[in-house]
Design an enzyme around this catalytic site. Structure first.
Site, short mmCIF file in Angstrom:
data_model
loop_
_atom_site.label_atom_id
_atom_site.label_comp_id
_atom_site.label_asym_id
_atom_site.label_seq_id
_atom_site.Cartn_x
_atom_site.Cartn_y
_atom_site.Cartn_z
CB CYS A 3 37.05 35.87 48.48
SG CYS A 3 36.00 34.48 48.02
CB CYS A 6 39.41 34.38 45.86
SG CYS A 6 38.07 34.94 44.78
CG ASP A 29 32.06 21.32 52.69
OD1 ASP A 29 31.32 22.15 52.15
OD2 ASP A 29 32.36 21.38 53.91
N GLY A 91 21.40 30.45 54.33
CA GLY A 91 22.54 30.00 55.12
C GLY A 91 23.86 30.04 54.39
CG HIS A 98 29.77 27.62 47.46
ND1 HIS A 98 29.74 28.91 47.90
CD2 HIS A 98 29.14 26.90 48.40
CE1 HIS A 98 29.12 28.96 49.08
NE2 HIS A 98 28.73 27.75 49.39
P1 AMP Z 1 27.58 27.55 52.31
O1 AMP Z 1 27.16 27.40 53.73
O2 AMP Z 1 26.57 27.08 51.29
O3 AMP Z 1 28.09 28.96 52.03
O4 AMP Z 1 28.80 26.55 52.11
C1 AMP Z 1 30.11 26.85 52.49
C2 AMP Z 1 30.80 25.53 52.64
O5 AMP Z 1 32.20 25.78 52.66
C3 AMP Z 1 30.48 24.80 53.94
O6 AMP Z 1 29.91 23.54 53.64
C4 AMP Z 1 31.85 24.67 54.63
O7 AMP Z 1 32.01 23.44 55.29
C5 AMP Z 1 32.80 24.81 53.48
N1 AMP Z 1 34.12 25.30 53.82
C6 AMP Z 1 34.44 26.33 54.61
N2 AMP Z 1 35.78 26.50 54.68
C7 AMP Z 1 36.32 25.54 53.88
C8 AMP Z 1 37.66 25.17 53.51
N3 AMP Z 1 38.73 25.83 53.97
N4 AMP Z 1 37.83 24.11 52.69
C9 AMP Z 1 36.76 23.43 52.21
N5 AMP Z 1 35.49 23.75 52.49
C10 AMP Z 1 35.26 24.77 53.32
ZN ZN Z 2 36.04 34.66 45.79
#
Ligand code: AMP
Ligand code: ZN
Length: 112
Positions: A3, A6, A29, A91, A98
């Site tokens: 994950c 995680c 983010d 989405g 989170h």
């Molecule tokens: P969601 O689309 O609600 O599942 O949000 C997932 C979020 O995680 C998105 O806004 C991505 O830009 C963010 N994300 C993905 N990978 C990373 C990462 N390595 N570090 C920080 N944020 C991330």
């Molecule tokens: Zn996790």
């Protein structure tokens, strides 16, 4: 454990940490949708809002105690948005619960 969040919590993948306690981790983010875009997550893995139960909901309460502290530290005195995408139609791309904190500009009102 396969994950992304995680791995971030464990420090195996780098992140820009803004807050941490024994239950909660918060980081910026990687693809910000607003001047301030922070993700707040439980340290214990749960897939989404659908995984919240009477047994584990204390961490969600903690998250919502922490959110205004982070917002204040970020200077979001004019307001901010808290979003959690749950499942495919919303989405959700990372299946670890989170909450997005978005702020620092006048946000669009469209929700769908
Ligand atoms: P969601 O689309 O609600 O599942 O949000 C997932 C979020 O995680 C998105 O806004 C991505 O830009 C963010 N994300 C993905 N990978 C990373 C990462 N390595 N570090 C920080 N944020 C991330
Ligand atoms: Zn996790």
């Amino acid at each position: 454990m396969n994950c992304l969040f995680c791995k971030i919590i464990a420090g195996d993948i780098p992140s820009a940490k803004v807050y941490e306690d024994e239950l909660v981790y918060a980081f910026r983010d990687i693809a910000p949708q607003a001047p301030t875009h922070i993700l707040v997550v439980p340290k214990a893995h749960m897939d989404s809002c659908n995984a919240v139960t009477a047994e584990n909901s204390a961490v969600v309460a903690r998250i919502f105690e922490v959110i205004p502290q982070i917002a204040a530290a970020e200077g979001l005195t004019n307001g901010y948005r808290v979003v959690s995408n749950c499942g495919e139609d919303a989405g959700q791309t990372v299946p670890h619960l989170h909450f997005h904190i978005l702020g620092g500009k006048k946000l669009a009102l469209e929700m769908a």
